[in-house]
Design an enzyme around this catalytic site. Sequence first.
Site, PDB file in Angstrom:
ATOM      1  N   HIS A 116      29.410   3.096  11.985  1.00 17.29           N
ATOM      2  CA  HIS A 116      30.687   2.549  11.513  1.00 17.29           C
ATOM      3  C   HIS A 116      31.693   3.693  11.420  1.00 17.29           C
ATOM      4  O   HIS A 116      31.370   4.843  11.777  1.00 17.29           O
ATOM      5  CB  HIS A 116      30.494   1.835  10.169  1.00 17.29           C
ATOM      6  CG  HIS A 116      29.772   2.657   9.142  1.00 17.29           C
ATOM      7  ND1 HIS A 116      30.295   3.818   8.615  1.00 17.29           N
ATOM      8  CD2 HIS A 116      28.551   2.508   8.565  1.00 17.29           C
ATOM      9  CE1 HIS A 116      29.451   4.333   7.740  1.00 17.29           C
ATOM     10  NE2 HIS A 116      28.363   3.564   7.698  1.00 17.29           N
ATOM     11  N   SER A 160      26.013   1.063   6.595  1.00 11.95           N
ATOM     12  CA  SER A 160      25.312   0.147   7.507  1.00 11.95           C
ATOM     13  C   SER A 160      24.731  -1.018   6.716  1.00 11.95           C
ATOM     14  O   SER A 160      24.628  -2.134   7.215  1.00 11.95           O
ATOM     15  CB  SER A 160      24.193   0.881   8.238  1.00 11.95           C
ATOM     16  OG  SER A 160      24.699   2.066   8.821  1.00 11.95           O
ATOM     17  N   LYS A 220      29.410  10.343   1.090  1.00 11.75           N
ATOM     18  CA  LYS A 220      28.880   9.036   0.690  1.00 11.75           C
ATOM     19  C   LYS A 220      27.506   9.217   0.041  1.00 11.75           C
ATOM     20  O   LYS A 220      27.180   8.565  -0.945  1.00 11.75           O
ATOM     21  CB  LYS A 220      28.797   8.134   1.928  1.00 11.75           C
ATOM     22  CG  LYS A 220      27.884   6.932   1.823  1.00 11.75           C
ATOM     23  CD  LYS A 220      28.560   5.835   1.085  1.00 11.75           C
ATOM     24  CE  LYS A 220      27.768   4.561   0.903  1.00 11.75           C
ATOM     25  NZ  LYS A 220      26.448   4.464   1.416  1.00 11.75           N
ATOM     26  N   HIS A 226      30.559   7.074   9.989  1.00 12.15           N
ATOM     27  CA  HIS A 226      29.834   7.936  10.935  1.00 12.15           C
ATOM     28  C   HIS A 226      30.800   8.563  11.952  1.00 12.15           C
ATOM     29  O   HIS A 226      30.665   9.725  12.322  1.00 12.15           O
ATOM     30  CB  HIS A 226      28.789   7.120  11.709  1.00 12.15           C
ATOM     31  CG  HIS A 226      27.711   6.510  10.869  1.00 12.15           C
ATOM     32  ND1 HIS A 226      27.596   5.145  10.687  1.00 12.15           N
ATOM     33  CD2 HIS A 226      26.684   7.067  10.181  1.00 12.15           C
ATOM     34  CE1 HIS A 226      26.543   4.897   9.919  1.00 12.15           C
ATOM     35  NE2 HIS A 226      25.975   6.036   9.596  1.00 12.15           N
ATOM     36  N   GLN A 245      11.333   8.228   4.880  1.00 12.45           N
ATOM     37  CA  GLN A 245      12.247   8.285   3.725  1.00 12.45           C
ATOM     38  C   GLN A 245      12.409   6.924   3.071  1.00 12.45           C
ATOM     39  O   GLN A 245      13.214   6.775   2.157  1.00 12.45           O
ATOM     40  CB  GLN A 245      13.597   8.887   4.119  1.00 12.45           C
ATOM     41  CG  GLN A 245      14.469   8.013   4.996  1.00 12.45           C
ATOM     42  CD  GLN A 245      15.712   8.740   5.470  1.00 12.45           C
ATOM     43  OE1 GLN A 245      15.639   9.693   6.228  1.00 12.45           O
ATOM     44  NE2 GLN A 245      16.879   8.303   5.014  1.00 12.45           N
ATOM     45  N   GLY A 263      21.958   5.229  12.564  1.00 12.24           N
ATOM     46  CA  GLY A 263      22.498   4.239  13.500  1.00 12.24           C
ATOM     47  C   GLY A 263      23.235   3.096  12.824  1.00 12.24           C
ATOM     48  O   GLY A 263      23.557   3.156  11.642  1.00 12.24           O
TER      49      GLY A 263
HETATM   50  P1  AMP Z   1      23.162   6.968   7.434  1.00 11.98           P
HETATM   51  O1  AMP Z   1      23.239   6.438   8.839  1.00 11.98           O
HETATM   52  O2  AMP Z   1      23.487   5.959   6.388  1.00 11.98           O
HETATM   53  O3  AMP Z   1      21.884   7.718   7.168  1.00 11.98           O
HETATM   54  O4  AMP Z   1      24.317   8.038   7.315  1.00 11.98           O
HETATM   55  C1  AMP Z   1      24.406   9.107   8.224  1.00 11.98           C
HETATM   56  C2  AMP Z   1      25.457  10.062   7.746  1.00 11.98           C
HETATM   57  O5  AMP Z   1      26.710   9.380   7.665  1.00 11.98           O
HETATM   58  C3  AMP Z   1      25.183  10.632   6.350  1.00 11.98           C
HETATM   59  O6  AMP Z   1      25.564  11.996   6.303  1.00 11.98           O
HETATM   60  C4  AMP Z   1      26.065   9.784   5.469  1.00 11.98           C
HETATM   61  O7  AMP Z   1      26.458  10.423   4.269  1.00 11.98           O
HETATM   62  C5  AMP Z   1      27.256   9.563   6.384  1.00 11.98           C
HETATM   63  N1  AMP Z   1      27.997   8.377   5.961  1.00 11.98           N
HETATM   64  C6  AMP Z   1      27.514   7.118   5.808  1.00 11.98           C
HETATM   65  N2  AMP Z   1      28.488   6.293   5.343  1.00 11.98           N
HETATM   66  C7  AMP Z   1      29.598   7.062   5.197  1.00 11.98           C
HETATM   67  C8  AMP Z   1      30.921   6.811   4.730  1.00 11.98           C
HETATM   68  N3  AMP Z   1      31.296   5.613   4.314  1.00 11.98           N
HETATM   69  N4  AMP Z   1      31.795   7.836   4.710  1.00 11.98           N
HETATM   70  C9  AMP Z   1      31.418   9.089   5.121  1.00 11.98           C
HETATM   71  N5  AMP Z   1      30.184   9.387   5.562  1.00 11.98           N
HETATM   72  C10 AMP Z   1      29.278   8.394   5.592  1.00 11.98           C
END
Ligand code: AMP
Length: 284
Positions: free
Chosen positions: A34, A186, A149, A37, A61, A31
């Site tokens: 941005h 985030s 990322k 996502h 985690q 969540g």
């Molecule tokens: P998170 O909400 O941080 O757990 O990320 C959820 C998914 O979004 C994961 O697969 C991340 O690798 C991907 N993600 C987060 N930030 C980026 C970014 N800047 N560019 C591409 N994918 C992202």
Amino acid sequence: MEIFRIPAKLQSYALSNKRCGKTIALVPTMGFLHAGHMSLIDIARKKADIVIVSIFVNPIQFGPNEDLNKYPRNFERDSKLCEEHGADAIFAPEPNVMYAPDASTMVEETKLSRPLCGARRPGHFRGVTTVVTKLFHLAQPDYAVFGMKDAQQLLVIKRMVRDLNFPIEIIGAPLIREHGGLALSSRNSYLTEDEKNRAVVLSRSLEAAHAALAKGGLEVVPAVLDAMKHEIEKAGGKIDYVEALDCSTLEPPTEKTAGLLVALAVYFGKTRLIDNTLVWIKPL
Ligand code: AMP
């Protein structure tokens, strides 16, 4: 757009869509969405009939001294963004419906999850693989999209899917950056303006490393890593790790190495940022 809070409800939605012959793509997130996502959701939208976005800050985690309780949340904004990008459903459970109080089963990948973030965040990837397994069983996806990322996470998930025969295609999505180069995250919301300006050093030093390694190959790895560390420290970053590993084994590079994952985790103030670049090196 449907919003599910209860695991069994999501699972029956997914199963009934599958029975009608629909394909499903899942985008797992924590969540506070941005543009990074959103790019994953856009890829999912192109791939499958049904797009499910999960929004779950997964407690298992996070380590005991990490940012679980202050992790940023804004469900209203997130759901609006998901709807705008054509998601069919959001799955946003509370931790107590995801984990029984006496839950005692974990899923663990034991090689690719050891170095880098795995070495600094004990139990982190076990938490990730466990929750992703649960999400896969609940959302029944044909495709799941993960960002570069979190390059190590993407490798670990791909390995898990291969090793455990999940009938799912894992799609790796490019890393999305701000105009100045900072990788969208985030956690960037924790940064002060000053820290944000200084954190640009991460993408700059990765870019310089990319150019130097593409040209100089394995021989220049130590010098490149030293230069990166120097630049980052000069900008006030506190290094957790800066490493260059074989991009398929996550082991130190050998003469067989075709690509290097240059990955870093660096603190600016209390905020831990990660970033990486993938470099295809010349054969020796
Ligand atoms: P998170 O909400 O941080 O757990 O990320 C959820 C998914 O979004 C994961 O697969 C991340 O690798 C991907 N993600 C987060 N930030 C980026 C970014 N800047 N560019 C591409 N994918 C992202």
